[in-house]
Design a protein around this motif. Sequence first.
Motif, mmCIF file in Angstrom:
data_model
loop_
_atom_site.group_PDB
_atom_site.id
_atom_site.type_symbol
_atom_site.label_atom_id
_atom_site.label_comp_id
_atom_site.label_asym_id
_atom_site.label_seq_id
_atom_site.Cartn_x
_atom_site.Cartn_y
_atom_site.Cartn_z
ATOM 1 N N PRO A 18 0.842 -1.204 0.000
ATOM 2 C CA PRO A 18 0.000 0.000 0.000
ATOM 3 C C PRO A 18 0.878 1.257 0.000
ATOM 4 O O PRO A 18 2.030 1.202 0.440
ATOM 5 C CB PRO A 18 -0.796 -0.111 1.305
ATOM 6 N N ILE A 19 0.347 2.346 -0.520
ATOM 7 C CA ILE A 19 1.137 3.583 -0.568
ATOM 8 C C ILE A 19 0.627 4.551 0.489
ATOM 9 O O ILE A 19 -0.490 4.404 0.989
ATOM 10 C CB ILE A 19 1.081 4.233 -1.968
ATOM 11 N N ASP A 20 1.489 5.513 0.854
ATOM 12 C CA ASP A 20 1.095 6.458 1.910
ATOM 13 C C ASP A 20 0.325 7.643 1.345
ATOM 14 O O ASP A 20 -0.629 8.104 1.937
ATOM 15 C CB ASP A 20 2.324 6.915 2.692
ATOM 16 N N ASN A 21 0.773 8.189 0.221
ATOM 17 C CA ASN A 21 -0.080 9.153 -0.475
ATOM 18 C C ASN A 21 0.232 9.194 -1.959
ATOM 19 O O ASN A 21 1.150 8.530 -2.435
ATOM 20 C CB ASN A 21 -0.038 10.547 0.184
ATOM 21 N N GLY A 22 -0.579 9.978 -2.691
ATOM 22 C CA GLY A 22 -0.525 9.940 -4.147
ATOM 23 C C GLY A 22 -1.645 9.037 -4.657
ATOM 24 O O GLY A 22 -2.406 8.482 -3.861
ATOM 25 N N THR A 23 -1.726 8.914 -5.993
ATOM 26 C CA THR A 23 -2.774 8.053 -6.543
ATOM 27 C C THR A 23 -2.178 7.100 -7.574
ATOM 28 O O THR A 23 -1.197 7.415 -8.243
ATOM 29 C CB THR A 23 -3.879 8.863 -7.258
ATOM 30 N N ILE A 24 -2.785 5.930 -7.644
ATOM 31 C CA ILE A 24 -2.444 4.982 -8.708
ATOM 32 C C ILE A 24 -3.750 4.604 -9.387
ATOM 33 O O ILE A 24 -4.711 4.223 -8.708
ATOM 34 C CB ILE A 24 -1.761 3.721 -8.145
ATOM 35 N N THR A 25 -3.809 4.750 -10.701
ATOM 36 C CA THR A 25 -4.999 4.293 -11.411
ATOM 37 C C THR A 25 -4.594 3.200 -12.381
ATOM 38 O O THR A 25 -3.504 3.231 -12.964
ATOM 39 C CB THR A 25 -5.700 5.423 -12.195
ATOM 40 N N PHE A 26 -5.476 2.214 -12.504
ATOM 41 C CA PHE A 26 -5.248 1.127 -13.451
ATOM 42 C C PHE A 26 -6.459 1.060 -14.367
ATOM 43 O O PHE A 26 -7.583 0.915 -13.886
ATOM 44 C CB PHE A 26 -5.055 -0.206 -12.705
ATOM 45 N N ASP A 27 -6.224 1.186 -15.646
ATOM 46 C CA ASP A 27 -7.298 1.131 -16.635
ATOM 47 C C ASP A 27 -8.412 2.123 -16.280
ATOM 48 O O ASP A 27 -9.597 1.785 -16.307
ATOM 49 C CB ASP A 27 -7.850 -0.298 -16.731
ATOM 50 N N GLY A 28 -8.003 3.349 -15.896
ATOM 51 C CA GLY A 28 -8.975 4.405 -15.633
ATOM 52 C C GLY A 28 -9.615 4.378 -14.261
ATOM 53 O O GLY A 28 -10.401 5.259 -13.916
ATOM 54 N N GLN A 29 -9.266 3.370 -13.434
ATOM 55 C CA GLN A 29 -9.890 3.247 -12.115
ATOM 56 C C GLN A 29 -8.847 3.385 -11.026
ATOM 57 O O GLN A 29 -7.773 2.792 -11.117
ATOM 58 C CB GLN A 29 -10.505 1.849 -11.978
ATOM 59 N N ALA A 30 -9.176 4.152 -9.976
ATOM 60 C CA ALA A 30 -8.265 4.224 -8.835
ATOM 61 C C ALA A 30 -8.168 2.844 -8.192
ATOM 62 O O ALA A 30 -9.140 2.090 -8.176
ATOM 63 C CB ALA A 30 -8.771 5.243 -7.829
ATOM 64 N N LEU A 31 -6.986 2.485 -7.674
ATOM 65 C CA LEU A 31 -6.824 1.182 -7.039
ATOM 66 C C LEU A 31 -7.749 1.068 -5.844
ATOM 67 O O LEU A 31 -7.732 1.919 -4.973
ATOM 68 C CB LEU A 31 -5.388 0.997 -6.521
ATOM 69 N N PRO A 32 -8.554 0.001 -5.761
ATOM 70 C CA PRO A 32 -9.402 -0.194 -4.573
ATOM 71 C C PRO A 32 -8.526 -0.451 -3.347
ATOM 72 O O PRO A 32 -7.427 -0.996 -3.472
ATOM 73 C CB PRO A 32 -10.219 -1.438 -4.918
ATOM 74 N N ALA A 33 -9.021 -0.057 -2.177
ATOM 75 C CA ALA A 33 -8.210 -0.197 -0.965
ATOM 76 C C ALA A 33 -8.112 -1.649 -0.505
ATOM 77 O O ALA A 33 -7.068 -2.099 -0.069
ATOM 78 C CB ALA A 33 -8.773 0.670 0.156
ATOM 79 N N GLU A 34 -9.218 -2.391 -0.561
ATOM 80 C CA GLU A 34 -9.169 -3.773 -0.073
ATOM 81 C C GLU A 34 -10.388 -4.568 -0.539
ATOM 82 O O GLU A 34 -11.203 -4.083 -1.317
ATOM 83 C CB GLU A 34 -9.092 -3.788 1.456
#
Lengths: 224, 248
Positions: free
Chosen positions: B58-74
């Motif tokens: 997991p990351i502390d801040n910033g954003t990661i998107t995959f195929d237009g969607q933000a990564l779900p948390a869990e």
Amino acid sequence: MHVFADPTNLDAYLSGFLWILKLTGSSAVLALVLGVLLAAFRVSPVPVLRGFGAAWVNIFRNTPLTLIIFFCYFGLFTTLGLTLSDDLDQNNYWLGVVGLSVYTAAFVCEAVRSGINTVPPGQAEAARAIGLTFFQTLRIVVLPQAGRAVVAPLGSVLIALCKNATIVGTIGLIEASSVMKQLINDNGDAVIPIFLVFAGTFAALLIPTGYFFGWLANRLAVKR
Amino acid sequence: MTTGDPLIVLDGVNKWFGPLHVLDDVSLSVGRGEVVVVIGPSGSGKSTLCRTINRLEPIDNGTITFDGQALPAEGKPLAKLRSEVGMVFQSFNLFAHKTILENVTLGPVKVRKEKPAAARERGLALLDRVGIANQADKYPAQLSGGQQQRAAIARALAMQPKAMLFDEPTSALDPEMVGEVLDVMTSLARDGMTMVVVTHEMGFARHAANRVIFMADGKLVEDAPPAEFFANPRSERAKDFLSKILTH
């Protein structure tokens, strides 16, 4: 051996050990289910579940079993009115099963959890990476591999459970140790033979159990 | 090789391991069909970067998107995302208690709920593609490292992922087995798979990558096509790194 030649005494001896076997069997099944569930809680990513599992283990593992069995009788049954059967012996038996199960589950949980820790973390990572959920990862990938490391300590837990079952005698179930006490009271001239017969019966039941679990652990070994 | 719209986008990603700033404001966009090779000295954060993309870290801040969607948390949404991103590990991590074929079919059957027979057929085809069809019924411990890693690639491909992450896939291999794994990876790249590859194999970076990312101290220092990067590294860190590995 004149004591056991008396059919009444022989019946008491057999029924005492039958209660021990029944207590052990029922409690083992319940404790195994409960213990694996608690272990899953303790390694889960959800803090509330982890806390619940840790609390269970800390409370029941650190309370003397005699107190837990007493609580089941005087707390659950006498005070709170929890009746598990109308038959007195059956009621004491089931109260004993409840006490033995919640107590033993704490030890099962810790045995399973230490087994889980022997599985390299990469196995769970790979399982998560292909999209398995937490419980799928545990059930399909981690627990089967934890088997070898878990089986031998679980055997010890089962052996301890069988011997612990004698504590249910304190709430009035006439299991093996209560029978032994009674026979010794009635036959002051044969204390040591009576004692040896009861101890020997426990050994005869439990030594093969230990070897069986050792054999099973080797069979379940996973090559790496 | 053609590359399309962004598939993986990292924006201002930060991560700390205690006091260690392991990812320092990393931004990166990987296009569909693009092959990005991440290199850098050990401890530079390149493996961590790779592992954040399917949220094994997991990351502390910033954003990661995959195929237009933000990564779900869990939970289930995260499991679904992971099923769409293949991952290959340095230490293979094949399921030790399952055969090679079972390793490959486990995901399709348990995650995608495919029929076992169909998954088996496709699994065998994939094992054939990576050249180990004859090992299908063996257990991982019976295979060489190179064969295990190729099986791990087949396992990831069985999920029909939109992208593949490789975390130092050849670093744990004996030298004579590196080639067979790189061959499989090269053919994947040629087929248009989107790939993020953390590696020390400069040859692979040169001939298979669209872009080379150079990382040092958690920062993304350079981002250039391989020919340009290897011929004219701009930063001192990259020059220093290349001089150490290319002189041998």
